[in-house]
Design a protein around this motif. Structure first.
Motif, short mmCIF file in Angstrom:
data_model
loop_
_atom_site.label_atom_id
_atom_site.label_comp_id
_atom_site.label_asym_id
_atom_site.label_seq_id
_atom_site.Cartn_x
_atom_site.Cartn_y
_atom_site.Cartn_z
N SER A 22 0.84 -1.19 0.00
CA SER A 22 0.00 0.00 0.00
C SER A 22 0.88 1.24 0.00
O SER A 22 1.90 1.31 0.68
N THR A 23 0.46 2.24 -0.77
CA THR A 23 1.21 3.49 -0.85
C THR A 23 1.19 4.23 0.48
O THR A 23 2.17 4.88 0.85
N PHE A 24 0.05 4.14 1.18
CA PHE A 24 -0.07 4.97 2.36
C PHE A 24 -0.08 4.18 3.66
O PHE A 24 -0.73 4.54 4.62
N SER A 25 0.64 3.04 3.67
CA SER A 25 0.77 2.30 4.92
C SER A 25 2.20 1.75 4.96
O SER A 25 2.84 1.60 3.92
N ASN A 26 2.67 1.46 6.17
CA ASN A 26 4.03 0.94 6.26
C ASN A 26 4.10 -0.58 6.23
O ASN A 26 5.16 -1.16 6.37
N ASP A 27 2.95 -1.21 6.08
CA ASP A 27 2.95 -2.67 6.00
C ASP A 27 3.85 -3.13 4.85
O ASP A 27 3.91 -2.47 3.82
N GLU A 28 4.52 -4.24 5.07
CA GLU A 28 5.50 -4.67 4.06
C GLU A 28 4.85 -5.31 2.82
O GLU A 28 5.54 -5.64 1.86
N GLY A 29 3.54 -5.48 2.85
CA GLY A 29 2.85 -5.94 1.64
C GLY A 29 3.03 -7.43 1.38
O GLY A 29 3.29 -8.21 2.30
N THR A 30 2.88 -7.83 0.15
CA THR A 30 3.02 -9.23 -0.25
C THR A 30 4.19 -9.35 -1.21
O THR A 30 4.26 -8.61 -2.19
N LEU A 31 5.09 -10.27 -0.91
CA LEU A 31 6.23 -10.48 -1.80
C LEU A 31 5.90 -11.62 -2.77
O LEU A 31 5.58 -12.73 -2.35
N VAL A 32 5.96 -11.32 -4.06
CA VAL A 32 5.72 -12.34 -5.08
C VAL A 32 7.09 -12.76 -5.57
O VAL A 32 7.86 -11.93 -6.05
N LYS A 33 7.42 -14.02 -5.41
CA LYS A 33 8.79 -14.43 -5.72
C LYS A 33 8.84 -15.88 -6.15
O LYS A 33 7.82 -16.56 -6.18
N GLU A 34 10.03 -16.33 -6.44
CA GLU A 34 10.17 -17.72 -6.85
C GLU A 34 9.78 -18.65 -5.71
O GLU A 34 10.01 -18.32 -4.54
N GLU A 35 9.23 -19.78 -6.09
CA GLU A 35 8.82 -20.75 -5.08
C GLU A 35 10.07 -21.24 -4.36
O GLU A 35 11.07 -21.52 -5.00
N ASP A 36 10.03 -21.31 -3.06
CA ASP A 36 11.18 -21.92 -2.40
C ASP A 36 10.72 -22.87 -1.30
O ASP A 36 9.59 -22.83 -0.86
N LYS A 37 11.64 -23.71 -0.92
CA LYS A 37 11.25 -24.79 -0.02
C LYS A 37 10.93 -24.29 1.38
O LYS A 37 10.41 -25.02 2.21
N HIS A 38 11.25 -23.04 1.66
CA HIS A 38 11.00 -22.54 3.00
C HIS A 38 9.54 -22.17 3.24
O HIS A 38 9.12 -22.00 4.35
N ILE A 39 8.81 -22.00 2.13
CA ILE A 39 7.40 -21.67 2.33
C ILE A 39 6.66 -22.97 2.62
O ILE A 39 6.72 -23.91 1.85
N GLU A 40 5.98 -23.01 3.74
CA GLU A 40 5.15 -24.19 3.99
C GLU A 40 3.86 -23.99 3.23
O GLU A 40 3.06 -23.13 3.54
N HIS A 41 3.69 -24.77 2.22
CA HIS A 41 2.54 -24.52 1.37
C HIS A 41 1.27 -25.10 1.95
O HIS A 41 1.23 -26.24 2.34
N LEU A 42 0.27 -24.28 1.89
CA LEU A 42 -1.07 -24.81 2.10
C LEU A 42 -1.43 -25.45 0.78
O LEU A 42 -0.87 -25.10 -0.26
N ALA A 43 -2.39 -26.36 0.81
CA ALA A 43 -2.83 -26.92 -0.46
C ALA A 43 -3.32 -25.79 -1.34
O ALA A 43 -3.04 -25.73 -2.53
N VAL A 44 -4.04 -24.88 -0.73
CA VAL A 44 -4.63 -23.77 -1.47
C VAL A 44 -4.18 -22.47 -0.83
O VAL A 44 -4.22 -22.33 0.39
#
Ligand code: ASP
Ligand code: MG
Length: 450
Positions: free
Chosen positions: A230-252
């Motif tokens: 978001s332009t007007f918030s300090n939240d770090e947002g969502t990072l779209v990146k290459e799939e990596d093994k550190h993300i514990e994937h939900l099925a969905v």
């Protein structure tokens, strides 16, 4: 030196006040070891206003002239932002597509970027300036101005990031990031902290409007991490990146939907080689994107073919279909203008069996009839009646437990977002105190079936 590209959409630069705030935000994010290239869209409503002017003269304005007209929106906002930056005492320069030699093909109103000459940008950056580049526009080989299609500013941002080999491309917009479902219809939707390129591609192509699909494709091909924030918030947002093994994937990881579909069915066409190509080639030639396609088992040498297109293309697709069925013989055409599609998306589907079945069961128990189904490795899409869409999204969101935080995901609910947005502007300490607790990652390796 790190190089960051920041793209601001029309709503972020919609008023002079907002342009002033964006300028301050840019200055705050500029450090000595960071080169900044900012890409802007036209001020909110400006592109629509310009199209309205052209339509006031003609229903089908000449496309070269329309692009010439629309490109002014981005030139104005880029110049205004550069003026604001300079006014705050920092060095900045706005650059148009012509000045950056951002070349496209010559397809007016939906041009594709071919190349960018980084010389002008590098010179400006090396002199210590912040570059403010026009999004959405390009020039073709003859020097005509072109535009990239509605929402094309995202694509400009990513293309510049790729050409400059940026460390990150930030898409600054009016939402906090990518959500597990549309928060307007699903109150328990949560912001995702991370999502893989592939998942984002599916979300975007299945109706999530947060990013233009071409921009995601480009980022994926060039491996440029994309951050939606978001332009007007300090939240770090969502990072779209290459799939990596550190993300514990939900099925969905998310539910996307689109209400803007039309289902076209042609019955009783001859079941012979070449029929599908005779139906779909002219649609492709007319640049109509066909999404879900099914062909029925044939009876007595005849078959039925159904497919969906976006509502905007519905009338054109119908015309083509009528022409083609006359040529190939036979064919009753049905048009259903009341459909939409809902999809579940997640790379975790590769390793979690039974996901599709769970989707069908969930929709069935909510009394929602499925008209067409299509799947990819990481997505299941169902065409349903549009009036049942909101219910479908909500029941699926719950069934796949997207309303509950998982250990590896730092998810926040809209209620928490409210607190965050409200606390902005108050003292830093207070804002910090209200920040929701971050759940630590317990990364679990997901075995990839390949
Ligand atoms: N100004 C253009 C539009 O409104 C491009 C963009 O905003 O990304 O579609
Ligand atoms: Mg826009």
């Amino acid at each position: 030196m790190r190089l960051i590209v920041q793209k601001y959409g029309g709503s972020s630069v919609g008023t002079l006040e907002k342009i002033g705030k964006v300028a301050q935000r840019i200055i705050d994010s500029k450090a000595d070891d960071i080169h900044l290239v900012v890409v802007v869209s036209a001020m909110q409503g400006e592109t629509d206003r310009l199209i309205g002017l052209a339509n006031g003269i003609s229903d089908r304005p000449d496309l070269r002239e329309l692009d010439q007209l629309l490109a002014t929106g981005e030139q104005a906002s880029a110049a205004l932002l550069a003026i604001a930056l300079k006014n705050l005492g920092v060095s900045a320069i706005s650059l148009t597509a012509q000045q950056m030699k951002l070349r496209t093909d010559g397809v007016f109103s939906r041009a594709r970027i071919r190349s960018i000459d980084r010389k002008a940008i590098d010179e400006a950056l090396n002199s210590g300036a912040i570059v403010v580049a026009t999004g959405f526009q390009g020039i073709d080989d003859e020097g005509n101005l072109t535009t990239l299609g509605r929402g094309g500013g995202d694509t400009s941002g990513v293309a510049l990031a790729a050409a400059l080999k940026a460390d990150e491309c930030q898409i600054c917009t009016d939402v906090l990031g990518v959500y597990t479902a549309d928060p307007n219809i699903c109150k328990t939707a949560r912001k995702l902290n991370e999502i893989s390129f592939e998942e984002m591609m599916e979300m975007a192509s299945q109706g999530s409007k947060v990013l233009q699909i071409r921009s995601v494709e480009l980022a994926m091909n060039h491996k440029i991490p994309l951050r939606v924030r978001s332009t007007f918030s300090n939240d770090e947002g969502t990072l779209v990146k290459e799939e990596d093994k550190h993300i514990e994937h939900l099925a969905v990881c998310g539910i996307s939907h689109s209400k803007d579909e039309v289902k076209l069915t042609v019955r009783n066409v001859p079941d012979q080689p070449g029929v599908a190509s005779r139906i779909f080639s002219p649609l492709a030639a007319a640049h109509i994107n066909v999404d879900v396609i099914v062909q029925n088992i044939s009876k007595e040498g005849k078959t039925d073919v159904s497919f969906t297109v976006s509502r905007a293309d519905g009338a054109a697709a119908e015309d083509i279909l009528r022409r083609v069925t006359e040529e190939i013989g036979g064919g009753v055409i049905d048009i259903d203008n009341k459909v939409g599609k809902v999809s579940i998306v997640g790379v975790g589907m590769r390793s979690h069996p039974g996901v599709a079945a769970q989707m069908f069961e969930t929709l069935a128990s909510a009394g929602i009839n499925i008209e067409i189904i299509t799947t990819s490795e990481i997505k299941v899409t169902c065409v349903i009646q549009r009036e049942q869409m909101a219910d479908a999204v909500r029941v699926l969101h719950e069934a796949f437990e997207l309303d509950r935080a998982k250990p590896s995901q730092r998810l926040i609910t809209p209620a928490e977002v409210e607190t965050k947005v409200k606390s902005k502007g108050k003292t830093k300490a207070k804002a910090k105190a209200k920040k929701p607790a971050v759940v630590k990652t317990q990364s679990k390796q997901v075995k990839k079936k390949k």
